[in-house]
Design an enzyme around this catalytic site. Structure first.
Site, PDB file in Angstrom:
ATOM      1  CD  GLU A 257      -6.308   4.230   5.514  1.00 43.81           C
ATOM      2  OE1 GLU A 257      -5.257   4.626   4.957  1.00 43.81           O
ATOM      3  OE2 GLU A 257      -6.659   3.039   5.529  1.00 43.81           O
ATOM      4  CD  GLU A 368       0.909   2.728   6.362  1.00 46.26           C
ATOM      5  OE1 GLU A 368       0.917   1.677   5.700  1.00 46.26           O
ATOM      6  OE2 GLU A 368      -0.139   3.408   6.570  1.00 46.26           O
TER       7      GLU A 368
END
Length: 453
Positions: A257, A368
């Site tokens: 990520e 997120e």
């Protein structure tokens, strides 16, 4: 207090003579003088002791006896050894993370950036990486334009005009306060393990993402709009990133990520910061943010992972984005990271992974947040710009020029692209495609609002 001593004259009437004092009488006089002094001091000591005892008795009447427990906080009363052990853990962790530096640079946001010799970086503490050396730059994917137009964006620590010398890498120094803010000293720098699913939020984590799946993916690329969303409390965060994923979405989940995040717990402020993450077991025991554990090998002396990004986008004003690309080196199989226009940051060695040792099975782009429901209702932590996707450019946050890397190391447009928002009344997403931006998404939201209680 000092006591002033004076010598008392000798009046020994039994020994005194009108004309002279005999030597013997003088001796007796001196002896009696000493006896009298002893009596005097003994009497004085007794008086002082009596006065002290009287004062204590008086105080005990005015202030009734109080147990020691009432004077000491609970955490000091029963757990001094535990607190001492915690500080030892903190000290040991700091020594492991913060490597010796050849130069330190003070950033305007309060960070200290240490210039650490490349071969002293945390990566080489990993058992699988000890004794290895950073690899040369890999072949970039076909179709990658290193001169692609991008926003003029930088990191705050570089505003001083100082850079780390060649042969070193810049590392944000971790402080004692950074570790003490974490829920656990041992798990500092890691995400809290949670059940991972393809299509829903879990344990307070909420998403608005676009994704592709069903093929073998060897990388991903996008330009990510940078904002400074409000985060309600230190136990929550807001991020925008690319996920490169493989595994069964169980305990064997592998992810790489990269993007930007606002995390008061991790950094102690509300600046958006460039970050990375990796795991091979669904965030349970492997991986970490940035360089807070061994794994990611940095090769660049101009980018500090975990450092603040500037400038940030403004609602109805200037828009800024960062271009990121993650791809698998066809020659050695490692996963490389590029920031901006051609700046190679470093790579995740293939040996760290299980499923990602071969390829990815899904790529995601989006935002997120963590919803802790601290006030009993949905959090007001913002995602992206803090505004819904329908407002479009200049108001909603975006990803543009989203692509994936195929088996032959080519950057290609997305196919079978889908979008998903866990709670669209809180944070939503919409996708599109045009000639200038290719595949793009707008996404985000304010969190709590009349439609998201």
């Amino acid at each position: 207090m000092a006591v002033l001593k004076t010598e008392e004259p000798c009046f020994c009437f039994h020994c005194f003579h009108f004309h002279h004092i005999s030597r013997q009488a003088g001796s007796k006089c001196k002896h009696r003088q000493q006896q009298k002094q002893q009596v005097f001091y003994s009497s004085s000591s007794l008086q002082i002791t009596s006065v002290f005892v009287f004062i204590l008795l008086l105080l005990s009447l005015v202030f009734p006896a109080t147990s020691a427990k009432e004077f000491r906080p609970d955490h000091q009363l029963f757990r001094p050894r535990e607190e001492s052990n915690k500080m030892k853990l903190v000290k040991n962790r700091l020594m492991k993370i913060n490597k010796p530096s050849v130069k330190s640079i003070q950033s305007p946001d309060g960070d200290t950036i240490d210039c650490v010799l490349t071969y002293h970086q945390p990566a080489f503490d990993h058992p699988k990486l000890k004794g290895t050396k950073p690899l040369d730059p890999p072949e970039r994917p076909e179709g990658h334009d290193r001169l692609e137009m991008s926003s003029e964006i930088h990191q705050l620590w570089t505003l001083s005009g100082e850079l780390c010398p060649e042969g070193t890498i810049p590392i944000r120094r971790t402080t004692k306060q950074d570790i003490l803010r974490a829920n656990s000293v041992r798990k500092f720098g890691r995400k809290i393990p949670k059940p991972i699913r393809r299509d829903t939020s879990s344990f307070g984590h909420e998403h608005a993402v676009g994704y592709v799946s069903g093929n073998k993916y060897y990388g991903a690329k996008a330009s990510i709009n940078v904002w400074a969303p409000k985060v309600t409390n230190r136990y929550e965060f807001s991020l925008s990133q690319i996920w490169v994923i493989s595994g069964s979405f169980g305990n064997d989940l592998n992810t790489i990520e990269a993007g930007w995040q606002v995390s008061p717990e991790l950094y102690g402020d509300n600046y958006p910061r460039f970050f990375t993450y990796w795991t091979t077991d669904a965030y349970q025991t492997t991986g970490c943010y940035n360089l807070l554990c061994s794994g990611f090998i940095q090769t660049n002396n101009r980018i500090a992972i975990g450092a603040a990004i500037s400038p940030r986008s403004v609602y109805n004003g200037g828009q800024f984005d960062i271009s990121l690309m993650i791809w698998k080196d066809p020659k050695h199989g490692n996963w490389w990271l590029e920031f901006g226009s051609g700046i190679l940051v470093g790579y995740w060695p293939a040996s760290l992974f299980t499923h990602l040792r071969d390829h990815a099975s899904m790529v995601q782009f989006g935002g997120e947040i963590v919803n802790s429901r601290a006030s009993g209702s949905h959090t007001m932590t913002q995602m992206g710009s803090g505004h819904f996707s329908g407002l479009g450019f200049g108001k909603a946050s975006y990803f543009r020029n989203m692509q994936v890397v195929d088996w032959d190391n080519n950057l290609i447009p997305l196919s079978n692209f889908k979008v998903l928002a866990d709670h669209p009344n809180c944070y939503d997403i919409r996708g599109g495609n045009n000639r200038v931006w290719g595949n793009y998404i707008y996404y985000g939201g304010p969190g709590k609002n009349p439609r998201c209680p």
